[in-house]
Design a protein around this motif. Structure first.
Motif, PDB file in Angstrom:
ATOM      1  N   GLN A  43       3.156  19.326  12.658  1.00  0.00           N
ATOM      2  CA  GLN A  43       3.581  20.003  13.803  1.00  0.00           C
ATOM      3  C   GLN A  43       3.877  21.893  13.007  1.00  0.00           C
ATOM      4  OE1 GLN A  43       7.386  18.537  15.852  1.00  0.00           O
ATOM      5  NE2 GLN A  43       6.230  17.204  16.411  1.00  0.00           N
ATOM      6  N   THR A  44       4.097  21.764  11.834  1.00  0.00           N
ATOM      7  CA  THR A  44       4.342  23.042  11.768  1.00  0.00           C
ATOM      8  C   THR A  44       2.944  23.496  10.389  1.00  0.00           C
ATOM      9  OG1 THR A  44       5.761  22.510   8.832  1.00  0.00           O
ATOM     10  CG2 THR A  44       6.929  23.543  11.255  1.00  0.00           C
ATOM     11  N   ASP A  45       2.298  22.575  10.867  1.00  0.00           N
ATOM     12  CA  ASP A  45       0.505  22.850   9.636  1.00  0.00           C
ATOM     13  C   ASP A  45       0.663  22.777   8.308  1.00  0.00           C
ATOM     14  OD1 ASP A  45      -2.134  22.607   9.969  1.00  0.00           O
ATOM     15  OD2 ASP A  45      -2.185  25.009  10.006  1.00  0.00           O
ATOM     16  N   GLU A  46       1.956  22.402   7.683  1.00  0.00           N
ATOM     17  CA  GLU A  46       2.006  22.338   6.334  1.00  0.00           C
ATOM     18  C   GLU A  46       1.962  21.801   5.703  1.00  0.00           C
ATOM     19  OE1 GLU A  46       3.650  25.042   5.205  1.00  0.00           O
ATOM     20  OE2 GLU A  46       3.926  26.314   6.419  1.00  0.00           O
ATOM     21  N   VAL A  47       0.892  21.089   6.068  1.00  0.00           N
ATOM     22  CA  VAL A  47       0.901  19.549   5.367  1.00  0.00           C
ATOM     23  C   VAL A  47      -0.176  19.739   4.164  1.00  0.00           C
ATOM     24  CG1 VAL A  47      -0.829  17.304   5.279  1.00  0.00           C
ATOM     25  CG2 VAL A  47       0.301  17.684   7.408  1.00  0.00           C
ATOM     26  N   PRO A  48       0.429  18.929   2.997  1.00  0.00           N
ATOM     27  CA  PRO A  48       0.037  19.067   1.496  1.00  0.00           C
ATOM     28  C   PRO A  48      -1.247  19.206   1.830  1.00  0.00           C
ATOM     29  CG  PRO A  48       1.178  17.112   1.541  1.00  0.00           C
ATOM     30  CD  PRO A  48       1.462  17.898   2.647  1.00  0.00           C
ATOM     31  N   GLU A  49      -1.789  19.549   0.676  1.00  0.00           N
ATOM     32  CA  GLU A  49      -3.327  19.118   0.072  1.00  0.00           C
ATOM     33  C   GLU A  49      -3.370  17.658  -0.549  1.00  0.00           C
ATOM     34  OE1 GLU A  49      -6.013  21.842  -2.215  1.00  0.00           O
ATOM     35  OE2 GLU A  49      -4.787  23.415  -0.875  1.00  0.00           O
ATOM     36  N   LEU A  50      -2.249  17.669  -1.437  1.00  0.00           N
ATOM     37  CA  LEU A  50      -1.660  16.244  -1.827  1.00  0.00           C
ATOM     38  C   LEU A  50      -0.376  16.584  -2.275  1.00  0.00           C
ATOM     39  CD1 LEU A  50      -2.806  14.317  -4.249  1.00  0.00           C
ATOM     40  CD2 LEU A  50      -3.087  16.305  -6.478  1.00  0.00           C
ATOM     41  N   ALA A  51      -0.364  14.805  -1.947  1.00  0.00           N
ATOM     42  CA  ALA A  51       0.938  14.596  -2.017  1.00  0.00           C
ATOM     43  C   ALA A  51       1.001  13.538  -3.048  1.00  0.00           C
ATOM     44  CB  ALA A  51       1.539  13.692  -0.696  1.00  0.00           C
ATOM     45  N   ILE A  52       2.179  12.890  -4.010  1.00  0.00           N
ATOM     46  CA  ILE A  52       2.008  12.751  -4.803  1.00  0.00           C
ATOM     47  C   ILE A  52       3.700  12.115  -4.989  1.00  0.00           C
ATOM     48  CG2 ILE A  52       1.880  12.002  -7.373  1.00  0.00           C
ATOM     49  CD1 ILE A  52      -0.330  14.308  -8.108  1.00  0.00           C
ATOM     50  N   SER A  53       3.958  10.531  -5.556  1.00  0.00           N
ATOM     51  CA  SER A  53       5.011  10.214  -5.250  1.00  0.00           C
ATOM     52  C   SER A  53       5.725   9.430  -6.012  1.00  0.00           C
ATOM     53  CB  SER A  53       5.395   8.698  -4.099  1.00  0.00           C
ATOM     54  OG  SER A  53       6.581   7.607  -4.392  1.00  0.00           O
ATOM     55  N   SER A  54       6.990   9.653  -6.715  1.00  0.00           N
ATOM     56  CA  SER A  54       7.617   8.729  -7.744  1.00  0.00           C
ATOM     57  C   SER A  54       7.450   6.974  -7.618  1.00  0.00           C
ATOM     58  CB  SER A  54       8.691   8.549  -8.028  1.00  0.00           C
ATOM     59  OG  SER A  54       9.276   7.585  -7.730  1.00  0.00           O
ATOM     60  N   SER A  55       6.869   6.288  -8.854  1.00  0.00           N
ATOM     61  CA  SER A  55       6.644   4.780  -8.385  1.00  0.00           C
ATOM     62  C   SER A  55       7.361   4.129  -7.458  1.00  0.00           C
ATOM     63  CB  SER A  55       5.670   4.604  -9.741  1.00  0.00           C
ATOM     64  OG  SER A  55       7.224   4.267 -10.660  1.00  0.00           O
ATOM     65  N   ALA A  56       8.757   4.289  -7.488  1.00  0.00           N
ATOM     66  CA  ALA A  56       9.994   3.427  -6.791  1.00  0.00           C
ATOM     67  C   ALA A  56       9.710   2.985  -5.318  1.00  0.00           C
ATOM     68  CB  ALA A  56      11.591   4.819  -6.967  1.00  0.00           C
ATOM     69  N   ILE A  57       9.734   1.790  -5.018  1.00  0.00           N
ATOM     70  CA  ILE A  57       9.334   2.274  -3.821  1.00  0.00           C
ATOM     71  C   ILE A  57       9.784   2.668  -2.780  1.00  0.00           C
ATOM     72  CG2 ILE A  57      10.650  -0.069  -1.819  1.00  0.00           C
ATOM     73  CD1 ILE A  57      10.095  -1.794  -4.352  1.00  0.00           C
ATOM     74  N   ARG A  58      11.678   2.760  -3.207  1.00  0.00           N
ATOM     75  CA  ARG A  58      11.818   3.976  -1.721  1.00  0.00           C
ATOM     76  C   ARG A  58      11.285   5.641  -1.543  1.00  0.00           C
ATOM     77  NH1 ARG A  58      14.885   3.773  -5.947  1.00  0.00           N
ATOM     78  NH2 ARG A  58      15.955   5.190  -7.152  1.00  0.00           N
ATOM     79  N   ALA A  59      10.408   5.681  -3.068  1.00  0.00           N
ATOM     80  CA  ALA A  59       9.996   7.091  -2.851  1.00  0.00           C
ATOM     81  C   ALA A  59       8.115   6.627  -2.518  1.00  0.00           C
ATOM     82  CB  ALA A  59      10.053   7.738  -4.337  1.00  0.00           C
ATOM     83  N   ARG A  60       7.464   5.832  -2.975  1.00  0.00           N
ATOM     84  CA  ARG A  60       6.990   5.502  -1.837  1.00  0.00           C
ATOM     85  C   ARG A  60       6.412   5.260  -0.785  1.00  0.00           C
ATOM     86  NH1 ARG A  60       5.867   0.474  -5.960  1.00  0.00           N
ATOM     87  NH2 ARG A  60       5.325  -0.253  -4.122  1.00  0.00           N
ATOM     88  N   ASP A  61       7.604   4.543  -0.170  1.00  0.00           N
ATOM     89  CA  ASP A  61       7.758   3.933   1.071  1.00  0.00           C
ATOM     90  C   ASP A  61       7.200   4.933   1.887  1.00  0.00           C
ATOM     91  OD1 ASP A  61       6.685   1.607   0.442  1.00  0.00           O
ATOM     92  OD2 ASP A  61       8.777   0.819   1.103  1.00  0.00           O
ATOM     93  N   THR A  62       8.497   6.238   1.517  1.00  0.00           N
ATOM     94  CA  THR A  62       9.186   7.203   2.164  1.00  0.00           C
ATOM     95  C   THR A  62       7.793   8.502   1.820  1.00  0.00           C
ATOM     96  OG1 THR A  62      11.044   7.653   1.422  1.00  0.00           O
ATOM     97  CG2 THR A  62      10.348   9.833   1.946  1.00  0.00           C
ATOM     98  N   LEU A  63       6.762   8.602   1.088  1.00  0.00           N
ATOM     99  CA  LEU A  63       5.678   9.137   1.129  1.00  0.00           C
ATOM    100  C   LEU A  63       4.612   8.397   2.271  1.00  0.00           C
ATOM    101  CD1 LEU A  63       3.901  11.320   0.697  1.00  0.00           C
ATOM    102  CD2 LEU A  63       2.885  10.391  -1.569  1.00  0.00           C
ATOM    103  N   GLN A  64       4.378   7.132   2.548  1.00  0.00           N
ATOM    104  CA  GLN A  64       3.259   6.442   2.731  1.00  0.00           C
ATOM    105  C   GLN A  64       3.876   6.382   5.182  1.00  0.00           C
ATOM    106  OE1 GLN A  64       3.480   3.039   1.447  1.00  0.00           O
ATOM    107  NE2 GLN A  64       2.246   3.354  -0.476  1.00  0.00           N
ATOM    108  N   ILE A  65       5.105   6.565   4.426  1.00  0.00           N
ATOM    109  CA  ILE A  65       5.425   6.675   6.561  1.00  0.00           C
ATOM    110  C   ILE A  65       5.781   7.844   6.693  1.00  0.00           C
ATOM    111  CG2 ILE A  65       7.775   6.572   7.541  1.00  0.00           C
ATOM    112  CD1 ILE A  65       8.564   3.928   5.707  1.00  0.00           C
TER     113      ILE A  65
END
Length: 147
Positions: A43-65
């Motif tokens: 909504q604020t037009d701040e979507v990054p070009e690249l998004a990288i997550s830690s491999s921990a399940i809670r981090a991966r799921d946070t980013l994917q969701i």
């Protein structure tokens, strides 16, 4: 100019069954926060070009969701080097980043995000709660030049 968004994973479920810290899942509250933050970036037009997550399940799921909820068109990947990394290790990781996006979102953990943010903005004391994001604009032409 480079923009770094630090995204702390959503609230995790300490009562869920998991064998290691790496496998600890998100709580419902963490999933809800991830959706909200993903939509907010869109909504604020701040979507990054690249998004990288830690491999921990809670981090991966946070980013994917977040990415699904916000319908991001970002390149997304997971990197085990961000799990249990210190602020110094993340800086070294940034210096070695092969891609050169103008905007980068990293999803990870405490106390690393607070420590890293504090260093990048002038040795301030910062606290990054679960599900929060912070944006740091860096007057640098490359990730290698970030100090």
């Amino acid at each position: 100019m480079r923009t770094l968004i630090l995204f702390r994973h959503g609230k995790s479920d300490w009562d869920a069954p998991y064998a290691t810290d790496h496998e600890r899942p998100l709580a419902t509250r963490g999933r809800d926060a991830a959706k909200t933050m993903g939509r907010l970036l869109a909504q604020t037009d701040e979507v990054p070009e690249l998004a990288i997550s830690s491999s921990a399940i809670r981090a991966r799921d946070t980013l994917q969701i977040a990415a699904r909820a916000g319908k991001w068109a970002s390149s997304i990947r997971v990197d085990a080097a961000l799990y249990e990394a210190s602020a110094d290790a993340v800086l070294h990781w940034l210096h070695a980043l092969e891609e050169s996006p103008a905007s980068l979102l990293l999803t990870g953990h405490e106390p690393t995000w607070s420590d890293l943010a504090g260093r990048l903005i002038g040795h301030a004391i910062v606290r990054v709660p679960t599900g929060a994001m912070l944006r740091i604009d860096l007057d640098r032409d490359s990730w290698r030049a970030v100090e």
